[in-house]
Scaffold this motif. Structure first.
Motif: not given
Length: 429
Positions: A174-181
């Motif tokens: 998921i990574g940083n951007e995915g986890i933010r969403a």
């Protein structure tokens, strides 16, 4: 009937049996060489059977065609509450078919789709279904290919759903951007999310910031898994600050996150004022003896930790000293995992000294992979014999350097305890 290899032909007969059976509530047909063709045997059967609650077809290569066939059948089913399709070769088309079924089915509570080949378009389909389904409680999508886009899609579905309680997304890159969403969607979720597994998703310390913000807001989460995300000390500090404001989370898994002594110290400071957390996993983090010291100084007199996992933490004999001292005072810790910490005989002797005198809470102690020899085994055997009030019922010493003399000493201690108090201690070599 898992792993019997009865194939499509066998399923034809078994499915017919389910048409007449009004007792079976759970059916496990996993790992049987069933294909999409075989699933047609369920047509006309599952639409009328309302007794069956759990259907497990994991480990059968049914693929997208099988998922479509099964979904069409289950649209008319009013009984099944748990559907397990792990490792079945499903892709985005299969996920889309299942999503369409979810829009019409109102009885399914648990859906397991672990270890398949679903990527972000499949995640988007399932997210769309979440907007229309008000029955689903638990979705398992571990080991798929959701990525940042899949997480962002899922977030939108979660935001508009009231029924979802558990979300399993382990290993989806998921990574940083995915986890933010995802955290944004969870923060706006109108239901009561109780379990969140986002382990092994490469979120890093920046991603930990977004998770921390969600932790501050949630009023329902009980179980949080952040295992193997390389959040480091900076991420651990952010999570710690958030946990100071949270009063619902009981289980936290921060294993394998490259957390050192400073990160462990931040986590320890949480436990001083937080009596909600009862299970803490910090295994596979190089916290060293200083990290162990920080935790033990707090756990001596504070917190309500019942399960503490510190396997592979490089705490050494010095760390064992701090833990031994903590055990003299702590009254809540019942399960302690200290595997692979290079404790050696010195560490085992320290722990034995504490167990010999006091501690009526600890029931399970795991000392596997610790280079303990007979000297350490003799000390532990003496402790078991000496303390009448000792609560330990499970002692793991597997993969150490004991000879038959050390094993005999412990076995004799085990027999002695049983003779004196009829209490059984399971010792594993």
């Amino acid at each position: 009937m898992s792993g019997r290899n009865f194939g499509d032909d066998g399923l034809f007969f078994l499915a017919e049996g389910l048409g007449y059976n009004q007792n079976a509530e759970e059916v496990n047909f996993s790992g049987n060489g069933i294909t999409a063709v075989g699933l047609k045997a369920f047509d006309g059967i599952l639409q009328t059977n309302i007794v069956l609650k759990t259907l497990n077809l994991s480990g059968n290569a049914i693929g997208d065609e099988g998922a479509k066939c099964l979904s069409d059948i289950l649209m008319g089913n009013a009984g099944i509450q748990k559907l397990q399709l792990n490792s079945t070769g499903l892709g985005d088309e299969g996920a889309r078919a299942i999503a369409e079924m979810l829009k019409k089915n109102s009885t399914l509570r648990v859906l397991e789709l672990n270890n398949n080949m679903i990527d972000y378009t499949g995640f988007a389909s399932l997210a769309g279904a979440l907007l229309e389904n008000n029955a689903i409680r638990s979705i398992h999508l571990n080991g798929n290919y959701g990525g940042p886009l899949g997480a962002a899609s899922l977030a939108k579905g979660i935001e508009g759903n009231k029924s979802l309680r558990e979300l399993h997304l382990h290993g989806n890159d998921i990574g940083n951007e995915g986890i933010r969403a995802l955290m944004s969607g969870l923060s706006a979720h109108r239901g009561k999310m109780t379990l969140l597994d986002i382990g092994n998703n490469d979120i890093g310390s920046k991603g930990a910031f977004h998770v921390a913000e969600f932790i501050k807001k949630t009023k329902s989460l009980l179980w949080l898994n952040l295992y193997m995300n390389d959040i480091g000390d900076e991420g651990a500090e952010r999570i710690a600050d958030a946990l100071k404001l949270n009063r619902t989370i009981t289980t936290v898994d921060l294993g394998g996150n490259n957390i050192h002594a400073s990160g462990a110290s931040a986590i320890a400071s949480v436990l001083k004022d937080n009596s909600t957390i009862t299970t803490l996993e910090l295994g596979y983090n190089p916290i060293g003896p200083d990290g162990a010291k920080a935790l033990c100084e707090v756990l001596k007199f504070y917190g309500k930790i019942e399960t503490l996992k510190l396997g592979w933490c490089q705490i050494g004999p010095k760390g064992a000293e701090y833990i031994a001292d903590c055990l003299k005072y702590n009254t809540t810790l019942s399960t302690l995992d200290l595997r692979a910490n290079g404790l050696g005989d010195d560490g085992a002797i320290c722990l034995a000294r504490s167990l010999k005198i006091v501690n009526e809470a600890l029931t399970s102690l795991d000392l596997g992979f610790n280079e303990i020899r007979d000297k350490g085994a003799f000390a532990l055997a003496q402790a078991l014999k000496a303390n009448e009030d000792l609560a330990v019922t499970s002692l793991n010493l597997a993969s150490n350097f004991l000879t038959k003399y050390g094993q005999v000493a412990l076995t004799e201690a085990q027999d002695h305890v049983y003779e004196m108090s009829e209490k059984e201690i399971n010792i594993y070599f």
